[in-house]
Design an enzyme around this catalytic site. Structure first.
Site, PDB file in Angstrom:
ATOM      1  N   LYS A 128       0.863  -1.182   0.000  1.00 14.21           N
ATOM      2  CA  LYS A 128       0.000   0.000   0.000  1.00 14.21           C
ATOM      3  C   LYS A 128       0.894   1.225   0.000  1.00 14.21           C
ATOM      4  O   LYS A 128       2.064   1.150   0.395  1.00 14.21           O
ATOM      5  CB  LYS A 128      -0.881  -0.004   1.258  1.00 14.21           C
ATOM      6  CG  LYS A 128      -2.099   0.875   1.172  1.00 14.21           C
ATOM      7  CD  LYS A 128      -3.270   0.215   0.467  1.00 14.21           C
ATOM      8  CE  LYS A 128      -4.393   1.203   0.232  1.00 14.21           C
ATOM      9  NZ  LYS A 128      -5.625   0.548  -0.251  1.00 14.21           N
ATOM     10  N   ASP A 168      -7.045   4.618  -4.381  1.00 10.76           N
ATOM     11  CA  ASP A 168      -7.695   4.473  -3.069  1.00 10.76           C
ATOM     12  C   ASP A 168      -8.292   5.861  -2.803  1.00 10.76           C
ATOM     13  O   ASP A 168      -8.518   6.633  -3.762  1.00 10.76           O
ATOM     14  CB  ASP A 168      -6.667   4.065  -1.994  1.00 10.76           C
ATOM     15  CG  ASP A 168      -7.315   3.670  -0.661  1.00 10.76           C
ATOM     16  OD1 ASP A 168      -7.775   2.534  -0.537  1.00 10.76           O
ATOM     17  OD2 ASP A 168      -7.377   4.513   0.261  1.00 10.76           O
TER      18      ASP A 168
HETATM   19  P1  NDP Z   1     -12.943   8.072  -2.507  1.00 12.40           P
HETATM   20  O1  NDP Z   1     -11.866   9.064  -2.308  1.00 12.40           O
HETATM   21  O2  NDP Z   1     -13.500   7.857  -3.873  1.00 12.40           O
HETATM   22  O3  NDP Z   1     -14.177   8.378  -1.542  1.00 12.40           O
HETATM   23  C1  NDP Z   1     -14.025   8.432  -0.155  1.00 12.40           C
HETATM   24  C2  NDP Z   1     -15.335   8.879   0.450  1.00 12.40           C
HETATM   25  O4  NDP Z   1     -15.241   8.769   1.868  1.00 12.40           O
HETATM   26  C3  NDP Z   1     -15.697  10.310   0.150  1.00 12.40           C
HETATM   27  O5  NDP Z   1     -17.081  10.461   0.106  1.00 12.40           O
HETATM   28  C4  NDP Z   1     -15.101  11.049   1.352  1.00 12.40           C
HETATM   29  O6  NDP Z   1     -15.712  12.295   1.626  1.00 12.40           O
HETATM   30  C5  NDP Z   1     -15.401  10.061   2.454  1.00 12.40           C
HETATM   31  N1  NDP Z   1     -14.418  10.250   3.545  1.00 12.40           N
HETATM   32  C6  NDP Z   1     -13.069  10.191   3.455  1.00 12.40           C
HETATM   33  N2  NDP Z   1     -12.500  10.448   4.642  1.00 12.40           N
HETATM   34  C7  NDP Z   1     -13.516  10.660   5.482  1.00 12.40           C
HETATM   35  C8  NDP Z   1     -13.582  10.992   6.856  1.00 12.40           C
HETATM   36  N3  NDP Z   1     -12.476  11.138   7.593  1.00 12.40           N
HETATM   37  N4  NDP Z   1     -14.821  11.124   7.388  1.00 12.40           N
HETATM   38  C9  NDP Z   1     -15.943  10.955   6.644  1.00 12.40           C
HETATM   39  N5  NDP Z   1     -15.932  10.667   5.325  1.00 12.40           N
HETATM   40  C10 NDP Z   1     -14.742  10.534   4.776  1.00 12.40           C
HETATM   41  O7  NDP Z   1     -12.359   6.688  -1.909  1.00 12.40           O
HETATM   42  P2  NDP Z   1     -12.846   5.209  -2.194  1.00 12.40           P
HETATM   43  O8  NDP Z   1     -14.309   5.160  -2.371  1.00 12.40           O
HETATM   44  O9  NDP Z   1     -11.959   4.643  -3.224  1.00 12.40           O
HETATM   45  O10 NDP Z   1     -12.441   4.491  -0.817  1.00 12.40           O
HETATM   46  C11 NDP Z   1     -13.329   4.409   0.302  1.00 12.40           C
HETATM   47  C12 NDP Z   1     -12.863   3.296   1.235  1.00 12.40           C
HETATM   48  O11 NDP Z   1     -12.841   2.047   0.525  1.00 12.40           O
HETATM   49  C13 NDP Z   1     -11.445   3.457   1.802  1.00 12.40           C
HETATM   50  O12 NDP Z   1     -11.409   2.880   3.091  1.00 12.40           O
HETATM   51  C14 NDP Z   1     -10.608   2.604   0.851  1.00 12.40           C
HETATM   52  O13 NDP Z   1      -9.414   2.170   1.455  1.00 12.40           O
HETATM   53  C15 NDP Z   1     -11.560   1.448   0.615  1.00 12.40           C
HETATM   54  N6  NDP Z   1     -11.310   0.653  -0.572  1.00 12.40           N
HETATM   55  C16 NDP Z   1     -11.299   1.237  -1.821  1.00 12.40           C
HETATM   56  C17 NDP Z   1     -11.079   0.471  -2.932  1.00 12.40           C
HETATM   57  C18 NDP Z   1     -11.166   1.026  -4.312  1.00 12.40           C
HETATM   58  O14 NDP Z   1     -11.115   0.224  -5.272  1.00 12.40           O
HETATM   59  N7  NDP Z   1     -11.318   2.312  -4.506  1.00 12.40           N
HETATM   60  C19 NDP Z   1     -10.767  -0.967  -2.818  1.00 12.40           C
HETATM   61  C20 NDP Z   1     -10.902  -1.495  -1.479  1.00 12.40           C
HETATM   62  C21 NDP Z   1     -11.127  -0.689  -0.412  1.00 12.40           C
HETATM   63  P3  NDP Z   1     -15.036  13.663   1.102  1.00 12.40           P
HETATM   64  O15 NDP Z   1     -15.403  13.748  -0.348  1.00 12.40           O
HETATM   65  O16 NDP Z   1     -15.647  14.691   1.948  1.00 12.40           O
HETATM   66  O17 NDP Z   1     -13.559  13.506   1.342  1.00 12.40           O
END
Ligand code: NDP
Length: 451
Positions: A128, A168
């Site tokens: 990672k 991510d």
């Molecule tokens: P994105 O950046 O596309 O979206 C993240 C979302 O989570 C946004 O809506 C963001 O809001 C919100 N968010 C982030 N930090 C916080 C916080 N501290 N409090 C509240 N909301 C928060 O990321 P992903 O959708 O890709 O990833 C989301 C999760 O899934 C992570 O844990 C990632 O590790 C996991 N994951 C992702 C994969 C992938 O293929 N993308 C694969 C496997 C796991 P805002 O816009 O306000 O920042």
């Protein structure tokens, strides 16, 4: 050494050797809590010090990322890549760009990734990376300059047979494009398999963008089926509104469920008619605006500033919850709200979004609970499918790729359920996932000798 002694001594050493890395400690503890049964059955893992070895990354890279902002000022960020375990294949795992990223964050994510990748059954190791760079509010040109500087150092550590990063939080198609462009320029080779999550016209795979969200829903569907249930007619809460959340919502709606709430780091939206995915994507992906803009433009929707999406469960009964934003976002108070609202299944779309206390409450209440390393493995699995297409210079159709994803998620569900049965804890997906992932990696480590 007795099994419990081996586990507690190794955990004490992880705490002492990695001070202050609380998320990493939490991730290790969660896996270790599942391992006493397997170590008793297979003492060879203890004899070969597999626990100690698996907690120590093979390599950790930390580097300076200098870049120039639009006003001509020099900015400095910190870049990370933790190459955790390559027993099963090249290191594989995403890059996170978020101001909260520290070495311990990357180590927790890398550690989880080892077992997740093992669970897919595909030949990928765990790693990672990321940076404390905050993409919010930056211009496209600033994002590009940052990505180019980040890759200028990272390129010497990665490669299609060495380490294959992906996206991510904060790293989507735009960032992967700039990163791949710089890698191609520096190495003077079109090595498609060095990064996944690429655009469709330049080496990407159909369904990769949707894969994590879709995969989490497929996994949940199998859990529901184990109790004779289906998504049809169920009300659901999904936290986040990024990549994972958006496509989870889309697939839940396609299966007849209704997602009545989503969120971002500023607040949540309650939409009793069901989240309009096209509007959500327009607000978050196209306009890069905040989720309050969704509520303002959607009839019947309410914005809950500063509140997590789980608060909606106070007023609205829900049967399924998919925490899909970030780590430790669903705590014990939220778990109680969900249990009182009638939740039957919780699946972690995000990595470690549920605190240990909340996980315990949900499991004690008999809620079906899918840990992230199983539920969100569809993203990395489809990244491995992208690598297969790159290696054979081929590109597959959407239906075929989605069918492969569905098959892989079914396989992960079976592996977790069968392992839980084998170890006398039927229906316990946490133990099933941890044990099945651990044994696959540990057996490969034993076979490869002390390296
Ligand atoms: P994105 O950046 O596309 O979206 C993240 C979302 O989570 C946004 O809506 C963001 O809001 C919100 N968010 C982030 N930090 C916080 C916080 N501290 N409090 C509240 N909301 C928060 O990321 P992903 O959708 O890709 O990833 C989301 C999760 O899934 C992570 O844990 C990632 O590790 C996991 N994951 C992702 C994969 C992938 O293929 N993308 C694969 C496997 C796991 P805002 O816009 O306000 O920042």
């Amino acid at each position: 050494m007795a099994v419990n002694g081996a586990i507690s001594e190794t955990y004490a050493s992880v705490l002492a050797r990695n001070p202050g890395e609380t998320e990493f400690h939490q991730a290790v503890n969660e896996v270790f809590e599942s391992l006493d049964r397997v170590l008793e059955k297979h003492p060879r893992y203890v004899d070969a010090s597999i626990l100690e070895r698996i907690c120590e990354p093979e390599r950790q890279i930390i580097f300076r990322v200098p870049w120039v902002d639009d006003r001509g000022r020099v900015q400095i960020n910190r870049g990370f890549r933790v190459q955790f375990n390559s027993a099963l294949g090249p290191y594989k795992g995403g890059l996170r760009f978020h101001p909260s990223v520290l070495l311990g964050t990357v180590k927790f994510l890398g550690f989880e990734q080892i077992f997740k990748n093992a669970l897919t059954g595909l030949p990928i190791g765990g790693g990672k990376g990321g940076s404390d760079f905050d993409p919010k509010g930056k211009s496209d040109a600033e994002i590009m300059r940052f990505c180019q500087s980040f890759m200028t150092e990272l390129h010497r550590h990665i490669g299609e047979y060495t380490d294959v990063p992906a996206g991510d939080i904060g790293v989507g198609g735009r960032e992967i494009g700039y990163l791949f462009g710089q890698y191609k320029r520096i190495t003077n080779s079109y090595e498609s398999g060095v990064l996944t999550g690429k655009g469709i016209t330049w080496g990407g795979s159909l369904v990769r963008t949707e894969a994590t969200g879709y995969g989490a829903v497929f996994f949940t569907q199998h859990m529901l089926e184990s109790r004779g249930l289906a998504f049809d007619g169920l009300d659901v809460l999904v936290s986040g509104s990024g990549n994972v959340a958006t496509y989870a919502i889309e697939k839940i709606h396609a299966l007849g469920g209704r997602v009545v709430g989503a969120s971002d780091s500023g607040g949540s939206v309650y939409d009793p008619a069901g989240i309009d995915v096209a509007l959500l994507q327009d607000v978050k992906e196209v306009r890069r605006a905040r989720i309050d803009a969704y509520a303002a433009e959607r009839d019947g929707a309410t914005y809950l500033p500063g509140l997590p999406v789980w608060e909606i469960a106070r007023e609205h009964n829900v049967q399924v919850a998919l925490p899909s934003a970030t780590q430790n976002e669903l705590d014990e108070s939220h778990a109680k709200l969900l249990i009182d609202a009638g939740v039957v299944a919780v699946a972690e779309g995000a990595n470690m979004p549920t605190t240990p206390g909340a996980t315990r409450l949900l499991r004690e209440a008999g809620v079906l609970f899918a840990p992230g390393k199983a539920a969100n493995a569809g993203g990395v699995a489809t990244s491995a499918l992208e690598m297969q297409q790159n290696a054979s210079r081929d590109s597959w159709g959407a239906d075929y790729t989605e069918a492969r994803l569905a098959e892989i998620m079914q396989g992960i569900h079976e592996r977790c359920a069968e392992t839980a049965d084998e170890y006398g804890v039927p229906g316990d997906y946490v133990l099933g996932a941890n044990i099945a992932g651990f044994t696959r990696v540990a057996d490969a480590m034993l076979a490869l000798g002390v390296i």
